[in-house]
Scaffold this motif. Structure first.
Motif, PDB file in Angstrom:
ATOM      1  N   LYS A 122      50.669  22.399  51.035  1.00  0.00           N
ATOM      2  CA  LYS A 122      49.902  23.315  50.205  1.00  0.00           C
ATOM      3  C   LYS A 122      49.215  24.409  51.011  1.00  0.00           C
ATOM      4  O   LYS A 122      48.708  25.363  50.448  1.00  0.00           O
ATOM      5  N   TYR A 158      37.878  26.536  59.460  1.00  0.00           N
ATOM      6  CA  TYR A 158      39.147  26.375  58.737  1.00  0.00           C
ATOM      7  C   TYR A 158      40.306  26.296  59.712  1.00  0.00           C
ATOM      8  O   TYR A 158      40.425  27.127  60.606  1.00  0.00           O
ATOM      9  N   ASN A 162      44.841  28.046  52.203  1.00  0.00           N
ATOM     10  CA  ASN A 162      45.600  27.677  51.012  1.00  0.00           C
ATOM     11  C   ASN A 162      45.890  28.905  50.154  1.00  0.00           C
ATOM     12  O   ASN A 162      45.404  29.996  50.424  1.00  0.00           O
ATOM     13  N   ASP A 164      44.933  29.861  47.204  1.00  0.00           N
ATOM     14  CA  ASP A 164      43.799  30.527  46.584  1.00  0.00           C
ATOM     15  C   ASP A 164      43.117  31.482  47.568  1.00  0.00           C
ATOM     16  O   ASP A 164      42.761  32.603  47.216  1.00  0.00           O
ATOM     17  N   ARG A 171      43.022  40.399  46.970  1.00  0.00           N
ATOM     18  CA  ARG A 171      42.064  40.975  46.029  1.00  0.00           C
ATOM     19  C   ARG A 171      40.954  41.666  46.798  1.00  0.00           C
ATOM     20  O   ARG A 171      40.469  42.738  46.418  1.00  0.00           O
ATOM     21  N   GLU A 187      27.855  36.227  45.239  1.00  0.00           N
ATOM     22  CA  GLU A 187      27.533  35.392  44.077  1.00  0.00           C
ATOM     23  C   GLU A 187      28.753  35.218  43.182  1.00  0.00           C
ATOM     24  O   GLU A 187      28.785  34.361  42.320  1.00  0.00           O
ATOM     25  N   LEU A 188      29.740  36.106  43.352  1.00  0.00           N
ATOM     26  CA  LEU A 188      30.951  35.995  42.544  1.00  0.00           C
ATOM     27  C   LEU A 188      31.858  34.932  43.140  1.00  0.00           C
ATOM     28  O   LEU A 188      31.566  34.356  44.179  1.00  0.00           O
ATOM     29  N   ALA A 189      32.994  34.733  42.464  1.00  0.00           N
ATOM     30  CA  ALA A 189      33.859  33.609  42.829  1.00  0.00           C
ATOM     31  C   ALA A 189      34.805  33.900  43.987  1.00  0.00           C
ATOM     32  O   ALA A 189      35.926  33.402  43.995  1.00  0.00           O
ATOM     33  N   TRP A 190      34.371  34.690  44.966  1.00  0.00           N
ATOM     34  CA  TRP A 190      35.215  34.878  46.136  1.00  0.00           C
ATOM     35  C   TRP A 190      35.334  33.558  46.880  1.00  0.00           C
ATOM     36  O   TRP A 190      34.359  32.807  46.977  1.00  0.00           O
ATOM     37  N   LEU A 192      35.108  30.865  49.654  1.00  0.00           N
ATOM     38  CA  LEU A 192      34.031  30.740  50.634  1.00  0.00           C
ATOM     39  C   LEU A 192      34.402  31.354  51.975  1.00  0.00           C
ATOM     40  O   LEU A 192      33.565  31.940  52.657  1.00  0.00           O
TER      41      LEU A 192
ATOM     42  N   HIS B 691      32.407  31.776  37.019  1.00  0.00           N
ATOM     43  CA  HIS B 691      31.953  31.178  38.271  1.00  0.00           C
ATOM     44  C   HIS B 691      30.456  30.934  38.307  1.00  0.00           C
ATOM     45  O   HIS B 691      29.998  29.834  38.636  1.00  0.00           O
ATOM     46  N   LYS B 714      30.728  25.900  46.203  1.00  0.00           N
ATOM     47  CA  LYS B 714      31.879  26.799  46.251  1.00  0.00           C
ATOM     48  C   LYS B 714      33.062  26.109  46.911  1.00  0.00           C
ATOM     49  O   LYS B 714      34.199  26.181  46.436  1.00  0.00           O
ATOM     50  N   LYS B 715      32.745  25.403  48.011  1.00  0.00           N
ATOM     51  CA  LYS B 715      33.817  24.749  48.739  1.00  0.00           C
ATOM     52  C   LYS B 715      34.476  23.674  47.878  1.00  0.00           C
ATOM     53  O   LYS B 715      35.702  23.513  47.865  1.00  0.00           O
ATOM     54  N   GLU B 718      36.802  25.174  45.421  1.00  0.00           N
ATOM     55  CA  GLU B 718      38.086  25.529  46.035  1.00  0.00           C
ATOM     56  C   GLU B 718      38.944  24.296  46.268  1.00  0.00           C
ATOM     57  O   GLU B 718      40.163  24.323  46.076  1.00  0.00           O
ATOM     58  N   ILE B 721      40.559  23.319  43.192  1.00  0.00           N
ATOM     59  CA  ILE B 721      41.692  24.190  42.883  1.00  0.00           C
ATOM     60  C   ILE B 721      42.922  23.707  43.647  1.00  0.00           C
ATOM     61  O   ILE B 721      44.025  23.626  43.091  1.00  0.00           O
ATOM     62  N   THR B 722      42.713  23.386  44.907  1.00  0.00           N
ATOM     63  CA  THR B 722      43.843  22.910  45.715  1.00  0.00           C
ATOM     64  C   THR B 722      44.399  21.611  45.161  1.00  0.00           C
ATOM     65  O   THR B 722      45.600  21.363  45.222  1.00  0.00           O
ATOM     66  N   ARG B 723      43.501  20.766  44.609  1.00  0.00           N
ATOM     67  CA  ARG B 723      43.953  19.489  44.075  1.00  0.00           C
ATOM     68  C   ARG B 723      44.392  19.600  42.626  1.00  0.00           C
ATOM     69  O   ARG B 723      44.594  18.600  41.957  1.00  0.00           O
ATOM     70  N   ASP B 724      44.524  20.866  42.162  1.00  0.00           N
ATOM     71  CA  ASP B 724      45.037  21.120  40.822  1.00  0.00           C
ATOM     72  C   ASP B 724      44.185  20.569  39.687  1.00  0.00           C
ATOM     73  O   ASP B 724      44.707  20.237  38.626  1.00  0.00           O
ATOM     74  N   ARG B 728      42.310  29.401  38.838  1.00  0.00           N
ATOM     75  CA  ARG B 728      41.688  30.683  38.540  1.00  0.00           C
ATOM     76  C   ARG B 728      42.452  31.339  37.406  1.00  0.00           C
ATOM     77  O   ARG B 728      43.676  31.243  37.323  1.00  0.00           O
ATOM     78  N   SER B 733      39.534  36.943  38.180  1.00  0.00           N
ATOM     79  CA  SER B 733      39.415  35.961  39.255  1.00  0.00           C
ATOM     80  C   SER B 733      38.068  35.257  39.263  1.00  0.00           C
ATOM     81  O   SER B 733      37.874  34.322  40.020  1.00  0.00           O
ATOM     82  N   PHE B 736      37.300  30.299  35.707  1.00  0.00           N
ATOM     83  CA  PHE B 736      38.089  29.122  36.051  1.00  0.00           C
ATOM     84  C   PHE B 736      38.545  28.425  34.784  1.00  0.00           C
ATOM     85  O   PHE B 736      37.853  28.420  33.773  1.00  0.00           O
TER      86      PHE B 736
END
Lengths: 206, 740
Positions: A122, A158, A162, A164, A171, A187-190, A192, B691, B714-715, B718, B721-724, B728, B733, B736
């Motif tokens: 993945k 990291y 992945n 995402d 984006r 604060e938005l969904a960027w 991390l 979000h 946040k982490k 994410e 998301i990776t674990r389905d 998004r 974007s 969710f």
């Protein structure tokens, strides 16, 4: 369809297939990495050139480093290239097609998936991601790519990226003004990792 | 019989006589009243003049009615008011109104036939109403500003301490109200507005000088007195609707405008009052500001600031004390105990104000809470606030310190700790530390009292929910069960004389799950202990089916008698320490590496062990060379000359420092699960969510246990998301979607 048209179509397919078999491995019946290398050399294109990846996208090639006959046919028919020289000439058109905004996102996500070699894989390791970024976005967003690549190489949080996060970076390039980053809102969904990247850039700038 | 036609002049002269007589009566002439014949004559004259078909004089009579009044006013009433001043003018004003009412009453009786037909036919105002309006337009409108100014002058005079005729003022005010004839507009605009403006100015001036000259308590006393007086004034001679407005005006000028100056006064303001415990003055401040909308906010803010500053100072004190004691082990812990106790006392002190002077008002509860939340969560000397609090509870509940305190005080203090816990953001970390310490207390029999332990856990459960203390409650129950098993073991030994452990052995059997995770160790047991283990295992297998025992020697204790030359002393040590000491039964002198090989411990563990026996308070072993720390090339000799005045001593083994790190790691892991679970639950019910909302709801869901880090959330998103679990949205974007 008139008989002559049908005949012409089948002739074209035959020529396409012929080119395929020039590069295919006789045992497996696929074009393998070695074949791709020869193909690139004949087209006078570097194997790491983005246009090779674009060709793979056009083929919707499933496995990195290999082209099947079906995949080959799909692309060359669409490009109307039934010879090597025609294929080579079709590359600029192909590039223009891919870079159209409506296609580019699809290509960008394809590029990531293409690199997932193992089943159930993945994410992609940092090293490969850095290369991929240069290939795919280097020409369009060089500054952002150079900076992000530097960040990826220096940070420790990291080890892999992945899908995402990969898509998030595009984006980012598309929406965020660079290098001031003034409209970036953590604060938005960027993802991390991009929050951390932006922090790192800002620290460097001060 | 046909009624006579009355001509106008004829009829009018008759009426005129009546009116003249009426005027004389009003002016106070003697012999003033109308006989019923006189009244009837006047009434009939009008009746006839209005009912005869032609000429019908209704219109003219109606006008004449009004004219009579206006004439009289112009000629007599107005001049009489105008030529008087001050109090006399007011009296005239009041009297003339009263007179006018009488006049209107009589006249409208005479002319009342007009009211029956003419008035409604022509849609004209009725006689009485029309009559009163005349006064309003011809008198009231002309004199009102003078009257108002005069009244206000008297009010101010009274405020300065002069005596005035309150009854008169009340009458004047009543006139203003009555003249409005049901509408308060006239009173409000003509009188009340002026009066309020004047009152405002009056108190504004006073406030400016008082605020500079007076101390806060004195000012407040004055303000309270002024408000009382104004209320009294309003009830005595103003209209009831003015009271509230007047009070608000005065409050504004005295209390709102100068609120900050008053409350923040350097030597007598709020903070000084708190310092001096001036309960009465503080209560007064509350009373005064309570009635003003949002009036308590500035007071509550200073209160909050005061509490926060004091709390922070305590923390700083603790920090300073700890760093000055740097180097000595456990400095932080000791300092922590003092700090928590001081924080509890601080809470008691300020809560008393909240429930006392501040009448339990929610604004002050909130201020107190926010203040405590600021400094309670600060760490001291590198020790987290959660651990400090847990350490305090441990101290309360363990033997040694607790014997000095009565049961009631212990219970009371535990109650207060649980109340304080509400201000801590890392409650789960606190629980984890409590659990670790509880385990030590239970397993090393350091707990003072099972009742206190149980009661404490019940209180925690009540405050933080069932889940919070469930593991700890399980541990306490386990101990009871373990005691039963031990009793059965002793019975078993009694009935099986051939099975002898050789040493008095007691085993505590714990169920995994509620106890902290302990590593079972690879300690090489001395032969004597090996036998014990085997015997117990035999017993346990006979009692249970397919249960596996994992031995945790790191938690065991051993009473071992050291045969020292001066006198034998019983040593209470850990199993590890005992195993080490028993090696010296076979050799007088051992090197570090020899011991290491024989016991099969890690380097770090062995250093800790040997330090406790050779470099600490009681030197059971002599270390060569005699340096402060244990090194791998040291040698150790049994100290046969060791002695102490006691016959039995405990040799403590300090716990691994890493324990703290492990606790934090465990808690972080649990938090990740909690956040994951919360996120999935939210998304499962919402299906689609933005979000920011997702993050907000997640925080809300877990905040009763801990304050989550936004980056961690946040982490986790994410990761999901990776674990389905989530994806998004393709278009947006920032949205969710739950993946079913």
């Amino acid at each position: 369809m008139r008989r002559s048209a049908i005949k012409a179509a089948s002739k074209e397919l035959e020529r396409i297939d012929n080119v395929f078999y020039t590069y295919a491995n006789t045992t497996s019946g696929l074009i393998d990495p070695e074949g791709i290398e020869r193909l690139c050399s004949d087209m006078e294109v570097d194997p790491t050139d983005v246009r090779v990846l674009m060709l793979a996208w056009k083929m919707k090639a499933e496995k990195q480093g290999f082209f099947t006959l079906e995949e080959w046919r799909v692309a060359l028919k669409a490009l109307r290239a039934d010879s090597l020289s025609k294929l080579k000439k079709a590359l600029p058109e192909l590039e223009k097609e891919v870079r159209r905004p409506s296609n580019f996102v699809d290509f960008y996500s394809y590029a990531f998936r293409y690199c997932l070699t193992e089943e159930k894989q993945k994410s992609i390791d940092i090293e490969s991601i850095c290369q991929l970024l240069h290939i795919v976005l280097g020409s369009q967003y060089q500054a952002q790519v150079d900076s992000f690549v530097e960040y990826l190489k220096t940070q420790n949080d990291y080890k892999v990226i992945n899908m995402d996060q990969w898509m998030g970076f595009y984006r980012f390039c598309d929406e965020i003004s660079y290098p001031d980053l003034s409209n970036y809102d953590p604060e938005l969904a960027w993802p991390l990792i991009l929050d951390n990247f932006v922090e790192w850039v800002r620290e460097k700038q001060s | 019989m046909g009624a006579k036609i009355i001509q106008f002049d004829q009829g009018w002269s008759c009426l005129q006589k009546g009116i003249t007589k009426l005027k004389k009566i009003l002016e106070g002439a003697p012999g003033g009243h109308f006989s019923s014949e006189e009244y009837m004559a006047l009434y009939s004259t009008i009746y006839n003049m209005c009912s005869q078909n032609s000429p019908n004089y209704s219109q003219q009579l109606y006008e004449k009615y009004g004219e009579s009044l206006t004439e009289y006013i112009r000629a007599t009433v107005l001049p009489s008011i105008a030529e008087n001043h001050g109090e006399f003018m007011l009296r005239e004003f009041v009297n003339r109104w009263a007179n006018h009412k009488v006049m209107v009453r009589w006249l409208s009786h005479f002319f009342s036939y007009l009211d029956r037909w003419f008035v409604s036919q022509k849609s004209l105002p009725r006689l009485k109403e029309a009559g009163l309006v005349v006064f309003r337009e011809c008198v009231y409108e002309k004199v009102k500003s003078n009257v108002v100014a005069c009244v206000i002058g008297f009010i101010d005079k009274e405020r300065e301490g002069g005596r005035i005729d309150r009854g008169l003022l009340k009458n004047v005010v009543d006139v203003f109200v009555e003249v409005g004839m049901g509408q308060m507009g006239g009173y409000e605009v003509d009188f009340e507005a002026e009066m309020l403006a004047d009152s405002g100015e009056h108190y504004s001036r006073k406030a400016v000088s008082w605020i500079l000259e007076d101390s806060c308590p004195d000012y407040m006393v004055k303000a309270e007195e002024c408000l009382r007086r104004e209320k009294e004034r309003a009830s005595h001679y103003l209209h009831s609707s003015s009271e509230q407005k007047l009070v608000e005006k005065v409050q504004h000028e005295l209390l709102v405008v100068h609120a900050h100056q008053l409350i923040d006064k350097e030597h007598s303001g709020f903070r000084a009052l708190i310092r001096g415990d001036k309960v009465e003055d503080l209560s007064r401040m509350f009373r005064l500001y309570h009635k003003i909308p949002k009036g308590l906010e500035p007071v509550a803010n200073v209160f909050k600031q005061q509490v926060t500053d004091e709390g922070k100072a305590l923390v700083q004190q603790a920090e300073d004390a700890a760093s000055s004691q740097q180097g000595s082990n456990g400095a932080g812990a000791e300092v922590g105990l003092v700090l928590i106790r001081e924080i509890l006392e601080l809470h008691d002190k300020y809560m008393a104000y909240v429930t006392g002077c501040f009448m339990n008002h929610s604004v002050f509860h909130k201020a107190l809470k926010e203040a405590f939340e600021v400094f309670c969560n600060k760490s001291v000397a590198g020790i987290s606030s959660a651990e400090l609090l847990a350490g305090f509870c441990d101290n309360l509940l363990k033997k040694g310190t607790s014997e000095k305190l009565s049961d009631e005080i212990i219970e009371e203090t535990l109650e207060k700790v649980v109340v304080l816990l509400a201000y801590y953001s890392d409650k789960d970390l606190y629980a984890e530390f409590c659990r670790k310490k509880l385990a030590r207390r239970l397993l090393f029999d350091r707990s003072c009292n099972e009742d206190h332990e149980k009661s404490f856990l019940t209180k925690l459960k009540q405050q933080c929910g069932g889940q919070f203390a469930s593991k700890m409650q399980g541990m306490v129950t386990d101990m009871t069960l373990a005691k039963d098993i031990q009793t059965n073991f002793e019975q078993y030994l009694g009935t099986n004389p051939n099975v002898k452990p050789g040493i008095d052995l007691s085993v505590t059997v714990l169920k995994t799950g509620c106890w902290p995770n302990y590593k079972s160790s690879d300690l090489n047991l001395p032969q004597e202990m090996v036998k014990c283990v085997e015997v117990f295992k035999g017993f346990y297998d006979s009692q249970t089916k397919r249960r596996k025992l994992a031995w945790i020697y790191s938690l065991g204790t051993c009473n071992i008698v050291g045969k020292f030359e001066p006198k034998p002393i019983e040593l209470v040590v850990s199993t590890y320490q005992a195993a080490l000491l028993l090696l010296f039964n076979d050799s007088d002198r051992l090197s570090f590496s020899e011991i290491l090989t024989q016991l099969k411990l890690t380097n770090e563990d062995l250093v800790r062990l040997l330090s406790s026996l050779s470099c600490a308070k009681y030197k059971i072993l002599i270390k060569e060379p005699n340096t402060k720390t244990v090194k791998p090339d040291d040698n150790f000799v049994f100290n046969s000359m060791f002695t102490d005045k006691m016959r039995k001593i405990r040799i403590p083994l300090p716990p691994m420092v890493d324990e703290k790190k492990k606790v934090t790691e465990d808690v972080d892991k649990e938090r990740k699960y909690a956040i994951d679970a919360a996120l999935v639950r939210i998304m499962k019910s919402r299906k689609v969510l933005g979000h920011q909302k997702l993050v907000m709801e997640c925080v809300e869901m877990v905040q009763s246990i801990f304050k989550p880090d936004i980056k961690t959330i946040k982490k986790r998103i994410e990761d999901l998301i990776t674990r389905d679990y989530l994806e998004r949205d393709h278009e947006d974007s920032n949205m969710f979607k739950y993946v079913a």
